[in-house]
Design an enzyme around this catalytic site. Structure first.
Site, mmCIF file in Angstrom:
data_model
loop_
_atom_site.group_PDB
_atom_site.id
_atom_site.type_symbol
_atom_site.label_atom_id
_atom_site.label_comp_id
_atom_site.label_asym_id
_atom_site.label_seq_id
_atom_site.Cartn_x
_atom_site.Cartn_y
_atom_site.Cartn_z
ATOM 1 N N ASP A 45 0.842 -1.197 0.000
ATOM 2 C CA ASP A 45 0.000 0.000 0.000
ATOM 3 C C ASP A 45 0.879 1.249 0.000
ATOM 4 O O ASP A 45 1.548 1.533 0.999
ATOM 5 C CB ASP A 45 -0.903 -0.032 1.242
ATOM 6 C CG ASP A 45 -2.059 0.939 1.124
ATOM 7 O OD1 ASP A 45 -2.000 1.838 0.269
ATOM 8 O OD2 ASP A 45 -3.017 0.796 1.888
ATOM 9 N N ASP A 46 0.891 1.962 -1.102
ATOM 10 C CA ASP A 46 1.648 3.220 -1.232
ATOM 11 C C ASP A 46 3.158 3.022 -1.327
ATOM 12 O O ASP A 46 3.934 3.949 -1.044
ATOM 13 C CB ASP A 46 1.351 4.206 -0.088
ATOM 14 C CG ASP A 46 -0.099 4.655 -0.033
ATOM 15 O OD1 ASP A 46 -0.882 4.238 -0.914
ATOM 16 O OD2 ASP A 46 -0.451 5.419 0.877
ATOM 17 N N CYS A 85 -6.072 4.026 -3.724
ATOM 18 C CA CYS A 85 -6.266 2.683 -3.190
ATOM 19 C C CYS A 85 -7.499 1.911 -3.654
ATOM 20 O O CYS A 85 -7.389 0.851 -4.250
ATOM 21 C CB CYS A 85 -6.289 2.841 -1.678
ATOM 22 S SG CYS A 85 -6.353 1.312 -0.866
ATOM 23 N N ARG A 89 -7.520 -1.459 -6.154
ATOM 24 C CA ARG A 89 -7.814 -2.819 -5.678
ATOM 25 C C ARG A 89 -8.981 -3.440 -6.451
ATOM 26 O O ARG A 89 -8.966 -4.623 -6.783
ATOM 27 C CB ARG A 89 -8.144 -2.773 -4.184
ATOM 28 C CG ARG A 89 -6.897 -2.663 -3.357
ATOM 29 C CD ARG A 89 -7.100 -1.942 -2.030
ATOM 30 N NE ARG A 89 -5.854 -1.293 -1.702
ATOM 31 C CZ ARG A 89 -4.888 -1.845 -0.966
ATOM 32 N NH1 ARG A 89 -5.062 -3.014 -0.421
ATOM 33 N NH2 ARG A 89 -3.752 -1.221 -0.785
ATOM 34 N N LYS A 141 -5.303 -5.592 4.011
ATOM 35 C CA LYS A 141 -6.282 -4.531 3.799
ATOM 36 C C LYS A 141 -7.290 -4.923 2.722
ATOM 37 O O LYS A 141 -6.923 -5.478 1.702
ATOM 38 C CB LYS A 141 -5.525 -3.272 3.368
ATOM 39 C CG LYS A 141 -6.389 -2.073 3.048
ATOM 40 C CD LYS A 141 -5.486 -0.895 2.718
ATOM 41 C CE LYS A 141 -6.263 0.318 2.276
ATOM 42 N NZ LYS A 141 -5.361 1.467 2.026
ATOM 43 N N HIS A 143 -10.653 -2.697 1.838
ATOM 44 C CA HIS A 143 -10.949 -1.380 1.267
ATOM 45 C C HIS A 143 -11.806 -1.422 0.010
ATOM 46 O O HIS A 143 -11.707 -0.557 -0.870
ATOM 47 C CB HIS A 143 -9.648 -0.596 0.988
ATOM 48 C CG HIS A 143 -9.828 0.880 1.217
ATOM 49 N ND1 HIS A 143 -8.841 1.811 1.012
ATOM 50 C CD2 HIS A 143 -10.921 1.576 1.625
ATOM 51 C CE1 HIS A 143 -9.296 3.013 1.292
ATOM 52 N NE2 HIS A 143 -10.554 2.895 1.668
ATOM 53 N N SER A 166 -8.406 1.547 5.280
ATOM 54 C CA SER A 166 -7.052 2.033 5.538
ATOM 55 C C SER A 166 -6.785 2.175 7.029
ATOM 56 O O SER A 166 -7.697 2.453 7.817
ATOM 57 C CB SER A 166 -6.830 3.392 4.866
ATOM 58 O OG SER A 166 -6.938 3.249 3.475
ATOM 59 N N HIS A 240 1.530 2.301 4.018
ATOM 60 C CA HIS A 240 0.555 3.388 4.168
ATOM 61 C C HIS A 240 0.688 3.952 5.585
ATOM 62 O O HIS A 240 0.813 3.195 6.542
ATOM 63 C CB HIS A 240 -0.846 2.806 3.954
ATOM 64 C CG HIS A 240 -1.945 3.815 3.838
ATOM 65 N ND1 HIS A 240 -2.387 4.559 4.910
ATOM 66 C CD2 HIS A 240 -2.703 4.198 2.778
ATOM 67 C CE1 HIS A 240 -3.372 5.355 4.515
ATOM 68 N NE2 HIS A 240 -3.585 5.160 3.218
ATOM 69 N N ASP A 292 -0.273 -0.764 -4.826
ATOM 70 C CA ASP A 292 -1.590 -0.274 -5.268
ATOM 71 C C ASP A 292 -1.538 1.096 -5.934
ATOM 72 O O ASP A 292 -2.455 1.488 -6.644
ATOM 73 C CB ASP A 292 -2.582 -0.251 -4.097
ATOM 74 C CG ASP A 292 -2.248 0.799 -3.045
ATOM 75 O OD1 ASP A 292 -1.069 1.194 -2.915
ATOM 76 O OD2 ASP A 292 -3.174 1.231 -2.327
ATOM 77 N N ASN A 293 -0.479 1.854 -5.652
ATOM 78 C CA ASN A 293 -0.296 3.188 -6.285
ATOM 79 C C ASN A 293 1.084 3.667 -5.870
ATOM 80 O O ASN A 293 1.793 2.997 -5.118
ATOM 81 C CB ASN A 293 -1.405 4.174 -5.863
ATOM 82 C CG ASN A 293 -1.682 4.217 -4.381
ATOM 83 O OD1 ASN A 293 -2.759 3.823 -3.926
ATOM 84 N ND2 ASN A 293 -0.713 4.675 -3.588
ATOM 85 N N LYS A 313 1.503 9.218 -5.497
ATOM 86 C CA LYS A 313 0.123 8.778 -5.235
ATOM 87 C C LYS A 313 -0.891 9.889 -5.490
ATOM 88 O O LYS A 313 -0.661 11.042 -5.115
ATOM 89 C CB LYS A 313 0.025 8.347 -3.770
ATOM 90 C CG LYS A 313 -1.377 8.039 -3.278
ATOM 91 C CD LYS A 313 -1.376 7.635 -1.819
ATOM 92 C CE LYS A 313 -2.783 7.395 -1.299
ATOM 93 N NZ LYS A 313 -2.779 6.919 0.098
HETATM 94 MG MG MG Z 1 -2.676 3.042 -1.381
#
Ligand code: MG
Length: 467
Positions: A45-46, A85, A89, A141, A143, A166, A240, A292-293, A313
């Site tokens: 994540d991130d 995010c 996903r 996660k 989300h 998150s 994240h 994810d980004n 992001k």
């Molecule tokens: Mg993210």
């Protein structure tokens, strides 16, 4: 295919691309296959493009991912399907641009008070693999919605262990402003629950032990499911913000707490790959690692690095969506580095091909099967890639060319800047998107406009879910 795309009219090129995809599926029998291989997707994540040793990080130590890349195929041009995010996903699990599922919009992601979620009509990888005999687990996660119909067990997963959204959501009322981006965030600052199969098992979740507990869960499932085909969707909570690492990793990385969390994720990847080797199923398990980004740059030291790319992001500059991508399946994937253009939506058709299933004919799928590239070293069909921010198409890439119709920093200014003619960059010669060469290449802009028009004419936007 590469040259043909540029010489043909857009529609003819699109037809040839579609045919190539159809033919590649029709030729399934020609691809050497292991009977029902497993699929493990490790999704951070991130995490930025520049945050792993094998992608050039000078400070974050990732020996396990570096080894995975050396033994597998490392992508230089791999993209998340969205700039934030939730849409990212949704796209990974369905193989579809989020505009089609409605999992994108002005609110950008789902919040605890959101009413929407991944519609039950969407087909996830887990749902597509179920009739083929696969067991599926979600770890980490989610989300993609907390209401009935959208939750992991409603979307084809047999098991689920992790956070519903998150780790910076559901903050305590007295939490100081900026606490989530702090280098030492309060452990009890967020009331986010830890769920097992939809039931709360801990609230607030102890975030310092999440990576370790997710990993134990993954290793346990690998042991339990080693004799049957499975899909493991392992979506890490970190890096994240707020950033938490276990005692073994906290304070160890030269890159601070951000580096600590990435180094713990690297440890986790090593544990998963070791478990696959130990159980004797590494050769029949495709593991794909990605993010994810891009990095959340406005978090300063607590945000990652996009490496050579612009922005991060939330934006449709390369830094927002170009992410690490590593495929691993020892003995099956030829080790190397590829500059083929691929993205997270490709995992859906790739999973179905591996499992010996057909693509669902009820929905449009935007990904393509990566197995000719992974297992035979063949080029993928040439195709455009579209960069959405929310439900708006901001940019498009065709070959090495990228046109921006709109630009906007990931966070900050509320309005996008419109570009007419679009800005144009050659990502091969100018990966950092510094030199707009639109004036010198009007013919390329014509081609990209055609590709965008073709794409948009085939998109039926889904009912917006992120209100
Ligand atoms: Mg993210």
């Amino acid at each position: 295919m590469r040259t043909l795309w540029f010489r043909r009219a857009g529609s003819a090129a699109m037809i040839s691309w579609t045919l190539a995809v159809v033919c590649s599926f029709a030729a399934a029998a020609e691809t050497p296959s292991v009977d029902k291989p497993n699929l493990v997707v490790i999704f951070t994540d991130d995490l930025g493009y520049g945050d792993l040793g094998c992608y050039g990080s000078p400070t974050i130590r990732t020996p396990n991912l570096d080894r995975m890349a050396a033994e597998g195929l490392r992508f230089t041009d791999f993209y998340s399907a969205a700039e934030v995010c939730t849409p990212s996903r949704a796209a990974l699990l369905t193989g579809r641009y989020p505009i089609r599922s409605g999992m994108c919009g002005n609110r950008r992601v789902l919040f605890p008070n959101s009413e929407g979620g991944l519609p039950p009509s969407e087909i996830t990888i887990a749902e597509a693999l179920k009739p083929l005999g696969y067991a599926s687990a979600h770890i980490g996660k989610w989300h993609l919605g907390i209401h009935p119909g959208a939750r992991p067990l409603d979307q084809g997963f047999d098991r689920s262990f992790g956070l519903p959204y998150s780790n910076d959501m559901d903050g305590r009322a007295d939490l100081p402003r900026g606490a989530s981006g702090s280098a030492d965030p309060p452990r009890d600052g967020w009331n986010v629950p830890l769920l097992r199969d939809g039931e709360v098992v801990e609230r607030p979740a102890d975030q310092t032990t999440l990576t370790r507990r997710y990993t134990e869960e993954a290793v346990g499932l690998i042991r339990q499911w080693k004799d049957r085909p499975f899909f493991l969707y392992f979506a890490h909570t970190f890096p994240h913000v707020p950033l938490f690492a276990s005692a073994e990793f906290k304070g160890k990385s030269p890159a601070g707490i951000y580096g600590d969390t990435v180094e713990e994720i690297d440890w986790s990847v090593g544990q998963v790959l070791d478990a696959l080797r130990r159980e004797g199923i590494a050769e029949r398990t495709l593991v794909f690692f990605t993010s994810d980004n891009g990095p959340w740059l406005v978090m300063g030291d607590q945000g990652g690095s996009a490496g050579p790319f612009r922005e991060g992001k939330g934006s449709t500059w390369e830094g927002g969506m170009r992410v690490p991508g590593i495929a691993w399946m020892p003995g099956r994937i030829r080790p190397g580095v590829t500059s083929e253009l691929a993205n997270a939506m490709d995992l859906f058709p790739t999973a179905l091909r591996l499992a010996g299933g057909a693509l669902p004919d009820s929905v449009a799928i935007d990904g393509v099967d990566l197995s000719p590239l992974l297992f035979e070293g063949k080029s993928l069909p040439q195709r455009p890639f579209f960069y959405y921010r929310g439900d708006q198409l901001f940019a498009a890439r065709l070959g090495q060319w990228k046109a921006h119709f709109r630009t906007q920093p990931g966070y900050g200014p509320p309005k996008a800047e419109e570009h007419e003619p679009p800005m144009l960059f050659h990502l091969g010669r100018d990966p950092s998107e510094k030199r707009d060469v639109a004036a010198a290449h009007p013919e390329v802009i014509v081609q990209i406009r055609q590709a965008v028009a073709e794409h948009q004419s085939g998109v039926v936007p889904g009912k917006p879910q992120l209100k």
